[in-house]
Design a protein around this motif. Structure first.
Motif, mmCIF file in Angstrom:
data_model
loop_
_atom_site.group_PDB
_atom_site.id
_atom_site.type_symbol
_atom_site.label_atom_id
_atom_site.label_comp_id
_atom_site.label_asym_id
_atom_site.label_seq_id
_atom_site.Cartn_x
_atom_site.Cartn_y
_atom_site.Cartn_z
ATOM 1 N N HIS A 34 28.000 4.831 32.926
ATOM 2 C CA HIS A 34 27.174 5.821 33.632
ATOM 3 C C HIS A 34 27.978 6.503 34.730
ATOM 4 O O HIS A 34 27.717 7.655 35.091
ATOM 5 C CB HIS A 34 25.977 5.138 34.303
ATOM 6 N N GLY A 35 28.938 5.769 35.327
ATOM 7 C CA GLY A 35 29.646 6.260 36.505
ATOM 8 C C GLY A 35 30.903 7.039 36.179
ATOM 9 O O GLY A 35 31.241 7.290 35.020
ATOM 10 N N ALA A 36 31.620 7.416 37.245
ATOM 11 C CA ALA A 36 32.858 8.182 37.093
ATOM 12 C C ALA A 36 34.025 7.243 36.819
ATOM 13 O O ALA A 36 34.113 6.170 37.402
ATOM 14 C CB ALA A 36 33.131 8.991 38.364
ATOM 15 N N PRO A 37 34.948 7.629 35.920
ATOM 16 C CA PRO A 37 36.081 6.775 35.564
ATOM 17 C C PRO A 37 37.177 6.772 36.625
ATOM 18 O O PRO A 37 38.184 7.468 36.508
ATOM 19 C CB PRO A 37 36.574 7.396 34.252
ATOM 20 N N THR A 38 36.989 5.979 37.674
ATOM 21 C CA THR A 38 37.981 5.930 38.753
ATOM 22 C C THR A 38 38.278 4.492 39.144
ATOM 23 O O THR A 38 37.363 3.715 39.405
ATOM 24 C CB THR A 38 37.477 6.682 40.004
ATOM 25 N N GLY A 39 39.562 4.132 39.154
ATOM 26 C CA GLY A 39 40.048 2.881 39.727
ATOM 27 C C GLY A 39 39.524 1.614 39.093
ATOM 28 O O GLY A 39 38.700 1.611 38.193
ATOM 29 N N GLY A 40 40.040 0.493 39.609
ATOM 30 C CA GLY A 40 39.555 -0.833 39.273
ATOM 31 C C GLY A 40 39.471 -1.114 37.793
ATOM 32 O O GLY A 40 40.444 -1.006 37.049
ATOM 33 N N VAL A 41 38.266 -1.472 37.353
ATOM 34 C CA VAL A 41 38.057 -1.869 35.971
ATOM 35 C C VAL A 41 38.346 -0.731 34.990
ATOM 36 O O VAL A 41 38.617 -0.967 33.811
ATOM 37 C CB VAL A 41 36.608 -2.384 35.794
ATOM 38 N N TRP A 42 38.347 0.503 35.478
ATOM 39 C CA TRP A 42 38.650 1.641 34.599
ATOM 40 C C TRP A 42 40.100 1.647 34.138
ATOM 41 O O TRP A 42 40.457 2.402 33.232
ATOM 42 C CB TRP A 42 38.323 2.955 35.307
ATOM 43 N N SER A 43 40.945 0.812 34.743
ATOM 44 C CA SER A 43 42.335 0.738 34.301
ATOM 45 C C SER A 43 42.484 -0.039 33.002
ATOM 46 O O SER A 43 43.540 -0.004 32.367
ATOM 47 C CB SER A 43 43.204 0.083 35.391
ATOM 48 N N PHE A 214 33.679 -5.929 32.041
ATOM 49 C CA PHE A 214 33.111 -4.655 32.504
ATOM 50 C C PHE A 214 32.573 -4.697 33.932
ATOM 51 O O PHE A 214 32.190 -3.654 34.465
ATOM 52 C CB PHE A 214 31.980 -4.219 31.567
ATOM 53 N N ALA A 215 32.504 -5.867 34.564
ATOM 54 C CA ALA A 215 31.984 -5.930 35.937
ATOM 55 C C ALA A 215 33.040 -5.427 36.915
ATOM 56 O O ALA A 215 34.154 -5.953 36.946
ATOM 57 C CB ALA A 215 31.599 -7.363 36.282
ATOM 58 N N PRO A 216 32.745 -4.426 37.744
ATOM 59 C CA PRO A 216 33.729 -3.935 38.706
ATOM 60 C C PRO A 216 33.867 -4.813 39.940
ATOM 61 O O PRO A 216 34.836 -4.714 40.676
ATOM 62 C CB PRO A 216 33.193 -2.546 39.076
ATOM 63 N N ARG A 217 32.878 -5.692 40.163
ATOM 64 C CA ARG A 217 32.901 -6.557 41.347
ATOM 65 C C ARG A 217 32.066 -7.810 41.046
ATOM 66 O O ARG A 217 31.307 -7.838 40.071
ATOM 67 C CB ARG A 217 32.345 -5.815 42.565
ATOM 68 N N PRO A 218 32.176 -8.850 41.865
ATOM 69 C CA PRO A 218 31.393 -10.063 41.609
ATOM 70 C C PRO A 218 29.894 -9.799 41.661
ATOM 71 O O PRO A 218 29.412 -8.961 42.419
ATOM 72 C CB PRO A 218 31.823 -11.008 42.738
ATOM 73 N N MET A 219 29.153 -10.520 40.826
ATOM 74 C CA MET A 219 27.696 -10.427 40.779
ATOM 75 C C MET A 219 27.128 -11.840 40.802
ATOM 76 O O MET A 219 27.729 -12.768 40.247
ATOM 77 C CB MET A 219 27.232 -9.729 39.493
ATOM 78 N N VAL A 220 25.978 -12.007 41.429
ATOM 79 C CA VAL A 220 25.360 -13.328 41.559
ATOM 80 C C VAL A 220 23.962 -13.311 40.972
ATOM 81 O O VAL A 220 23.189 -12.366 41.190
ATOM 82 C CB VAL A 220 25.288 -13.764 43.039
ATOM 83 N N MET A 221 23.645 -14.356 40.208
ATOM 84 C CA MET A 221 22.290 -14.567 39.698
ATOM 85 C C MET A 221 21.837 -15.935 40.183
ATOM 86 O O MET A 221 22.386 -16.961 39.768
ATOM 87 C CB MET A 221 22.262 -14.515 38.167
#
Length: 324
Positions: A34-43, A214-221
């Motif tokens: 959905h987002g713009a392809p910039t940095g981080g996981v987009w590499s 595909f997660a760009p940052r840590p997530m908690v459940m």
């Protein structure tokens, strides 16, 4: 900021998921694209290729998933299913979620995300809405994620190897201190940057670590009656990565270089000169390493002197020097 509080029992019950969660990866890929392809996981090559293949067709391919997982939005818990063994099992569990749980999860989304007849019917647990969810999940996974699955599994296996090596060399403290460059391990609390302040006592159930492509940052459940789930981005590695070089991808190359240069104690100025960074950057990195328990700092007159702690020494033991 999420503050995750560990008891001794929690520290003894930190486990690694055997593989990525296929349902969650499917959902997170939609959220990411959905987002713009910039940095981080987009590499990641697979992410870039999938983005090119979409060519504006994400909404059509993802169906009802598209509005459910907008960028930076809450991911509904029924779309995670951390205990599912494979994708089909995850979809089955998601589609059988009790109506009360569906309604609670959907109520946390924005009005725009839960607008429309289908979302209202899903919140009510309508059989037709459940079938639509399952069908769209299967179609999107087959067309978009499944072709990447061998790559995702391989990179997750490499991530697991790196973290296992870190655990063997430095113990639980080292594992938690290197989960992600943005996370802070200040025993007995792990701090994870998010919007708002949330305290999570693990209550003796421990922590389940799930790697994500595909997660760009840590997530908690948080699960009050089971292990809390921490989804962490797979570290960026390549075929040249060796066990002795684990700190680069785990800490970030510059921070790993700062740690490595402290094999010989140094002032902040000396660290900056050795690594080739500014004095301010050296001060910032040594502060982070100190908070992680990897470096000890003492003041001598008007200067400070940084030395490795036993944990920092354990992480560097037998490994070659790391370069920025």
């Amino acid at each position: 900021m999420i503050s995750m509080h560990f008891s001794d029992a929690d520290l003894r019950q930190i486990t690694f998921a055997p593989a990525p969660n296929a349902l969650l990866e499917t959902v997170l890929s939609v959220r990411l694209l959905h987002g713009a392809p910039t940095g981080g996981v987009w590499s990641r090559p697979g992410v870039r290729r999938l983005h090119r293949q979409m060519r504006g067709s994400l909404a059509q391919r993802a169906g009802v998933l598209a509005p459910l997982v907008a960028p930076k939005s809450f991911v509904p818990a029924f779309l995670v299913q951390p205990d599912a063994g494979d994708f089909a099992a995850g979809v089955e569990l998601a589609s059988q979620t009790p109506s009360s749980y569906l309604a609670a999860d959907l109520s946390l989304l924005s009005p725009g995300q839960r607008a429309g007849r289908w979302a209202r019917e899903l919140a009510e647990g309508a059989p037709g809405a459940r079938r639509t969810l399952a069908g769209d999940l299967h179609r999107y996974f087959t067309s978009s994620v499944e072709p990447l699955w061998p790559r995702i599994q391989a990179e997750a296996a490499a991530d697991r190897s790196l973290r296992t090596e870190t655990l063997l060399r430095g113990g639980i403290d080292a594992l938690l201190a290197t989960l992600h460059p943005d996370c802070r391990w200040q025993p007995p609390t792990l701090r994870i940057p998010v919007d708002g302040d949330h305290d999570i006592p693990l209550r003796g159930h421990g922590l389940l670590l799930i790697p994500s492509y595909f997660a760009p940052r840590p997530m908690v459940m948080y699960r009050p009656d089971a292990a809390t789930v921490l989804v962490h981005p797979i570290v960026a590695t390549d075929r040249s990565t060796e066990p002795g070089n684990v700190l680069g991808p785990l800490l970030g190359r510059t921070r790993a270089a700062v740690l490595s240069t402290l094999r010989d104690p140094a002032t902040t100025t000396a660290v900056a000169e050795r690594v080739g960074i500014s004095l301010g950057s050296a001060s910032q990195h040594t502060t982070v390493l100190r908070n992680a328990g990897l470096v000890a700092t003492t003041r001598i007159g008007g200067a400070v002197r940084h030395t490795l702690t036993p944990l920092g020494q354990a992480l560097l033991h037998s490994g070659p020097s790391l370069r920025r």
